[in-house]
Design a protein around this motif. Structure first.
Motif, PDB file in Angstrom:
ATOM      1  N   THR B  85      76.774 124.987  51.766  1.00 34.08           N
ATOM      2  CA  THR B  85      78.182 124.589  51.795  1.00 34.08           C
ATOM      3  C   THR B  85      78.928 125.704  52.505  1.00 34.08           C
ATOM      4  OG1 THR B  85      78.715 125.677  49.715  1.00 34.08           O
ATOM      5  CG2 THR B  85      77.963 123.385  49.579  1.00 34.08           C
ATOM      6  N   PHE B  86      80.182 125.447  52.827  1.00 34.89           N
ATOM      7  CA  PHE B  86      80.959 126.433  53.572  1.00 34.89           C
ATOM      8  C   PHE B  86      82.007 127.079  52.677  1.00 34.89           C
ATOM      9  CE2 PHE B  86      79.167 123.668  56.733  1.00 34.89           C
ATOM     10  CZ  PHE B  86      78.817 124.527  57.759  1.00 34.89           C
ATOM     11  N   GLN B  87      82.414 128.296  53.091  1.00 34.69           N
ATOM     12  CA  GLN B  87      83.388 129.038  52.303  1.00 34.69           C
ATOM     13  C   GLN B  87      84.702 128.254  52.186  1.00 34.69           C
ATOM     14  OE1 GLN B  87      84.620 132.978  53.836  1.00 34.69           O
ATOM     15  NE2 GLN B  87      83.606 133.734  52.049  1.00 34.69           N
ATOM     16  N   ASN B  88      85.185 127.750  53.348  1.00 33.69           N
ATOM     17  CA  ASN B  88      86.338 126.861  53.294  1.00 33.69           C
ATOM     18  C   ASN B  88      85.735 125.473  53.422  1.00 33.69           C
ATOM     19  OD1 ASN B  88      87.629 129.371  54.000  1.00 33.69           O
ATOM     20  ND2 ASN B  88      87.075 128.848  56.101  1.00 33.69           N
ATOM     21  N   VAL B  89      85.938 124.659  52.418  1.00 34.81           N
ATOM     22  CA  VAL B  89      85.334 123.327  52.406  1.00 34.81           C
ATOM     23  C   VAL B  89      85.470 122.671  53.781  1.00 34.81           C
ATOM     24  CG1 VAL B  89      85.482 121.069  51.349  1.00 34.81           C
ATOM     25  CG2 VAL B  89      85.919 123.086  49.986  1.00 34.81           C
ATOM     26  N   ARG B  90      84.358 122.203  54.303  1.00 36.98           N
ATOM     27  CA  ARG B  90      84.416 121.557  55.618  1.00 36.98           C
ATOM     28  C   ARG B  90      83.858 120.148  55.542  1.00 36.98           C
ATOM     29  NH1 ARG B  90      82.722 126.126  59.985  1.00 36.98           N
ATOM     30  NH2 ARG B  90      83.184 124.487  61.461  1.00 36.98           N
ATOM     31  N   LEU B  91      84.686 119.256  55.035  1.00 36.39           N
ATOM     32  CA  LEU B  91      84.289 117.842  55.002  1.00 36.39           C
ATOM     33  C   LEU B  91      84.706 117.196  56.314  1.00 36.39           C
ATOM     34  CD1 LEU B  91      85.348 116.997  51.349  1.00 36.39           C
ATOM     35  CD2 LEU B  91      83.050 117.391  52.211  1.00 36.39           C
ATOM     36  N   PHE B  92      84.093 116.049  56.618  1.00 37.99           N
ATOM     37  CA  PHE B  92      84.449 115.336  57.835  1.00 37.99           C
ATOM     38  C   PHE B  92      85.740 114.566  57.589  1.00 37.99           C
ATOM     39  CE2 PHE B  92      79.740 115.545  57.861  1.00 37.99           C
ATOM     40  CZ  PHE B  92      79.619 116.434  58.911  1.00 37.99           C
ATOM     41  N   LEU B 175      69.446 125.604  47.893  1.00 41.49           N
ATOM     42  CA  LEU B 175      70.845 125.279  48.169  1.00 41.49           C
ATOM     43  C   LEU B 175      71.642 126.572  48.238  1.00 41.49           C
ATOM     44  CD1 LEU B 175      73.123 123.137  48.373  1.00 41.49           C
ATOM     45  CD2 LEU B 175      73.234 123.158  45.875  1.00 41.49           C
ATOM     46  N   LEU B 176      72.333 126.780  49.358  1.00 42.74           N
ATOM     47  CA  LEU B 176      73.166 127.966  49.511  1.00 42.74           C
ATOM     48  C   LEU B 176      74.626 127.577  49.298  1.00 42.74           C
ATOM     49  CD1 LEU B 176      71.723 129.592  52.788  1.00 42.74           C
ATOM     50  CD2 LEU B 176      70.854 129.732  50.460  1.00 42.74           C
ATOM     51  N   LEU B 177      75.274 128.222  48.330  1.00 45.92           N
ATOM     52  CA  LEU B 177      76.674 127.909  48.048  1.00 45.92           C
ATOM     53  C   LEU B 177      77.524 129.131  48.408  1.00 45.92           C
ATOM     54  CD1 LEU B 177      76.224 126.251  44.518  1.00 45.92           C
ATOM     55  CD2 LEU B 177      76.432 125.089  46.718  1.00 45.92           C
ATOM     56  N   ASP B 178      78.450 128.931  49.344  1.00 45.93           N
ATOM     57  CA  ASP B 178      79.289 130.047  49.772  1.00 45.93           C
ATOM     58  C   ASP B 178      80.610 130.010  49.008  1.00 45.93           C
ATOM     59  OD1 ASP B 178      80.459 132.133  51.073  1.00 45.93           O
ATOM     60  OD2 ASP B 178      80.014 131.416  53.096  1.00 45.93           O
ATOM     61  N   GLU B 179      80.748 130.877  48.033  1.00 47.57           N
ATOM     62  CA  GLU B 179      81.924 130.943  47.159  1.00 47.57           C
ATOM     63  C   GLU B 179      82.348 129.580  46.612  1.00 47.57           C
ATOM     64  OE1 GLU B 179      85.118 133.417  48.156  1.00 47.57           O
ATOM     65  OE2 GLU B 179      83.884 134.859  49.228  1.00 47.57           O
ATOM     66  N   PRO B 180      81.470 128.957  45.851  1.00 47.87           N
ATOM     67  CA  PRO B 180      81.783 127.607  45.368  1.00 47.87           C
ATOM     68  C   PRO B 180      82.918 127.573  44.356  1.00 47.87           C
ATOM     69  CG  PRO B 180      79.780 128.421  44.331  1.00 47.87           C
ATOM     70  CD  PRO B 180      80.154 129.423  45.386  1.00 47.87           C
ATOM     71  N   ALA B 181      83.230 128.697  43.721  1.00 50.37           N
ATOM     72  CA  ALA B 181      84.263 128.677  42.689  1.00 50.37           C
ATOM     73  C   ALA B 181      85.637 129.053  43.231  1.00 50.37           C
ATOM     74  CB  ALA B 181      83.881 129.624  41.552  1.00 50.37           C
ATOM     75  N   ALA B 182      85.713 129.438  44.497  1.00 53.91           N
ATOM     76  CA  ALA B 182      87.010 129.856  45.044  1.00 53.91           C
ATOM     77  C   ALA B 182      88.005 128.711  44.950  1.00 53.91           C
ATOM     78  CB  ALA B 182      86.837 130.290  46.495  1.00 53.91           C
ATOM     79  N   LEU B 209      73.894 131.727  45.430  1.00 55.48           N
ATOM     80  CA  LEU B 209      75.326 131.678  45.695  1.00 55.48           C
ATOM     81  C   LEU B 209      75.911 133.020  46.058  1.00 55.48           C
ATOM     82  CD1 LEU B 209      77.266 131.295  42.379  1.00 55.48           C
ATOM     83  CD2 LEU B 209      74.928 130.525  42.449  1.00 55.48           C
ATOM     84  N   ILE B 210      76.926 132.931  46.905  1.00 53.70           N
ATOM     85  CA  ILE B 210      77.780 134.075  47.171  1.00 53.70           C
ATOM     86  C   ILE B 210      78.983 133.828  46.290  1.00 53.70           C
ATOM     87  CG2 ILE B 210      79.376 135.108  48.800  1.00 53.70           C
ATOM     88  CD1 ILE B 210      77.563 134.250  51.050  1.00 53.70           C
ATOM     89  N   GLU B 211      79.403 134.830  45.526  1.00 45.70           N
ATOM     90  CA  GLU B 211      80.543 134.550  44.660  1.00 45.70           C
ATOM     91  C   GLU B 211      81.373 135.794  44.434  1.00 45.70           C
ATOM     92  OE1 GLU B 211      81.767 131.418  43.604  1.00 45.70           O
ATOM     93  OE2 GLU B 211      83.283 132.968  43.335  1.00 45.70           O
ATOM     94  N   HIS B 212      82.673 135.595  44.398  1.00 47.25           N
ATOM     95  CA  HIS B 212      83.572 136.708  44.133  1.00 47.25           C
ATOM     96  C   HIS B 212      83.834 136.868  42.649  1.00 47.25           C
ATOM     97  CE1 HIS B 212      84.933 139.086  47.368  1.00 47.25           C
ATOM     98  NE2 HIS B 212      84.975 138.041  48.183  1.00 47.25           N
ATOM     99  N   ASP B 213      83.767 135.751  41.940  1.00 43.51           N
ATOM    100  CA  ASP B 213      84.023 135.765  40.507  1.00 43.51           C
ATOM    101  C   ASP B 213      82.798 136.375  39.818  1.00 43.51           C
ATOM    102  OD1 ASP B 213      84.262 135.245  37.819  1.00 43.51           O
ATOM    103  OD2 ASP B 213      85.295 133.331  38.139  1.00 43.51           O
ATOM    104  N   THR B 214      82.846 137.695  39.620  1.00 43.27           N
ATOM    105  CA  THR B 214      81.656 138.384  39.108  1.00 43.27           C
ATOM    106  C   THR B 214      81.319 137.955  37.681  1.00 43.27           C
ATOM    107  OG1 THR B 214      83.187 140.222  38.895  1.00 43.27           O
ATOM    108  CG2 THR B 214      81.452 140.447  40.515  1.00 43.27           C
TER     109      THR B 214
END
Lengths: 320, 261
Positions: B85-92, B175-182, B209-214
């Motif tokens: 997934t992308f850091q800023n949601v990128r839907l079509f 599955l790679l999730l880029d900051e899914p909780a942002a 996942l990459i996440e800022h919310d530690t």
């Protein structure tokens, strides 16, 4: 004021969102087109035939521009490929017309792949420049080669026979083009609602996201470009046998722009819009003929106004 | 466990002389939920982009299930079993939720132009399969009732779920999730935690996942890697990471530092 009028128009378009209404509208339009030559006479028939030719061309270009978002400024080149293929093969080599049809399709596909493969890796603006160049190269080649008849082109192209029926009057050609236009519409609808059609939209809206979903974007764009090319080539084939003569000037940059205008004016990616656009670019100058010199000026002003008030094309429906 | 699911060795990435990733080694095991953390600008998303083929590292090796992914285009990486997934949601845009998720089945279907134009039975069956699979994925992320809505008109939290459903539709191993909780509120974050757990437990898909919310990272991850200025400075279980002095130093002066400690 303009806003309310615009909304009213949107409401009319929205009426066609329901499938059964669309089918009825489609049936009525076809019935009218079937009867048109009988009631309108020979002159109008020739004009309408031309409009139907533009419907096929515009729907073809719409696959590349409207669906896949590939700006093609040299679309007339594929139109020329079809016309010259049939002209050369029937006149110089004496081939049967119907045999030249698959060859024209193949030639357009090959031309599309040769131009598309290197350029579709580039961004869309570069593609526009390359296609513009390609259009001019094809026209200049046609004008300077012996096999294409030079500047005077090819004349005396024989009209086709179909099971003993010689298709040679303007009325007969009108129905041939009507059939071609219907096939073009059906093919467009089928493609739009397929895996490939969706992939074009994914690529157009967000190329990176499409890649991330496992879509080979270059290949998908090439498919759009080649399918568009085939539409153009088939239109060129029938254009050549209808007129019986072709010359390089039929495939100029203006021709490419006119086809593109039909697509953009009506609404990119919307089949009813593109058909409407094709009819407008052919019929509007004819309807304004009485104005003489001013007709092109008036036409241009009309186009500007349409783009100003409906920047997404005449047939643009909110949300879809 | 044999070979790890994802194995990166000696990844070097630089742009115009600036080093972004410096000789990074990184592995993700099978059936785990792993996290990649680090201060802003540490190179986390760049590492994601290297794995998924969007960036080409100057050197190194990236293997999934033992297959080399280096220099593969992104669509080939997806076909090899890594979805993102992308850091800023990128839907079509201007496409329905269902159509968005249907994109994930593209690489598992094959009907081309001719099949579509003729509407052959095989093509119709495939279309039905693509649709059914998309609905299954939407049911899994719990937003099946929104199928026909314009995807970009949904609430932000739901858009994130659509994006996850779309990635799941590609049938990934990882599955790679880029900051899914942002951008999610507390309730939505809890829902996301549950969803990530179910993706691993029920679908048997590893999650990175990459996440800022530690806080969230510590709660859910079994394995954590810490990246700082392009260098992998620590890895291990959440407890070890929290106690690691290098990590504390990297986060000092950062807003996130307090959360971590």
């Amino acid at each position: 004021m303009a806003q309310t009028r615009s909304n009213a128009f949107n409401n009319i378009i929205a009426q066609f969102n329901e499938p059964w209404k669309r089918y009825i509208a489609f049936a009525v339009i076809i019935a009218l087109l079937l009867m048109a030559p009988i009631s309108l006479g020979p002159y109008a028939t020739v004009i309408l035939t031309n409009a139907l030719l533009y419907v096929v061309l515009a729907l073809g270009l719409n696959v590349a521009v409207g669906y896949a978002g590939l700006l093609d400024l040299g679309y007339a080149a594929f139109f020329a490929v079809g016309a010259y293929t049939v002209g050369i093969l029937t006149n110089t080599f004496g081939l049967n017309f119907w045999l030249t049809l698959p060859i024209a399709v193949g030639a357009a596909a090959v031309a599309g792949i040769i131009i598309g493969t290197p350029t579709l890796q580039l961004r869309s603006d570069y593609l526009a420049i390359v296609t513009l160049g390609f259009g001019e190269i094809v026209r200049f080649s046609a004008r300077n080669l012996d096999i294409t008849g030079g500047a005077s082109g090819i004349s005396g192209i024989e009209q086709p026979w179909l099971f003993g029926w010689h298709i040679n009057t303007p009325f007969e050609f009108y129905y041939v083009f009507l059939l071609l236009a219907i096939i073009a519409v059906v093919v467009s609808v089928r493609l739009q609602h397929s895996r490939l059609g969706r992939a074009w939209l994914y690529v157009r809206h967000d190329e990176d996201a499409a890649e991330a979903m496992g879509i080979d974007t270059v290949r998908i764009k090439l498919a759009a470009y080649v399918i568009g090319a085939i539409f153009g080539s088939v239109a060129g084939v029938f254009f050549a046998v209808n007129l019986g003569a072709i010359s390089p000037e039929s495939f100029s940059f203006q021709q490419s722009v006119l086809i593109l205008m039909a697509v953009i004016l009506g609404g990119m990616g919307k089949i009813p819009g593109v058909i409407l656009g094709a009819f407008i670019v052919v019929l509007a100058p004819e309807l304004l003929r009485d104005l003489g010199e001013y007709r092109l000026l008036l036409f241009a002003v009309g186009l500007l106004l349409v783009m100003l008030f409906r920047p997404n094309g005449i047939w643009s429906v909110k949300g879809k | 466990m044999g070979t790890p699911l994802l194995e990166l060795r000696g990844i070097n990435l630089g742009f115009a002389g600036n080093t972004v990733l410096d000789n990074v080694d990184f592995t993700v095991g099978r059936g785990v939920i792993a996290s990649l953390i680090g201060p802003n600008g540490a190179g986390k998303t760049s590492l994601f982009n290297c794995i998924t083929g969007f960036y080409r590292p100057q050197s190194g090796s990236i293997k999934v299930d033992g297959h080399e992914l280096m220099n593969l285009k992104p669509h080939k990486v997806t076909q090899a079993g890594i979805a993102r997934t992308f850091q800023n949601v990128r839907l079509f845009q201007q496409m329905s939720v269902l159509e968005n998720v249907m994109s994930g089945s593209h690489c598992h279907s094959k009907a081309g132009s001719i099949e579509a134009i003729l509407g052959l039975p095989g093509q119709r069956r495939e279309e039905a399969m693509i649709r059914a699979h998309a609905i299954e994925c939407l049911e899994f992320v719990d937003i099946a009732e929104e199928v026909d809505r314009d995807a970009t008109n949904l609430a932000y939290g739901h858009q994130r779920r659509v994006e996850i459903a779309r990635a799941l539709a590609t049938r990934p191993k990882l599955l790679l999730l880029d900051e899914p909780a942002a951008g999610l509120n507390a309730g939505e974050k809890q829902g996301l935690l549950d969803l990530i757990g179910r993706i691993r437990d029920e679908l048997d898909i590893s999650v990175l996942l990459i996440e800022h919310d530690t806080g969230m990272v510590m709660k859910i991850s079994e394995h954590i890697n810490v990246l700082d200025h392009g260098i992998m400075i620590a890895e291990g279980a959440p407890k070890e990471i929290q106690a690691n002095p290098k990590v504390i130093e990297a986060y000092l002066g950062q807003d996130d530092g307090e959360n971590l400690l």
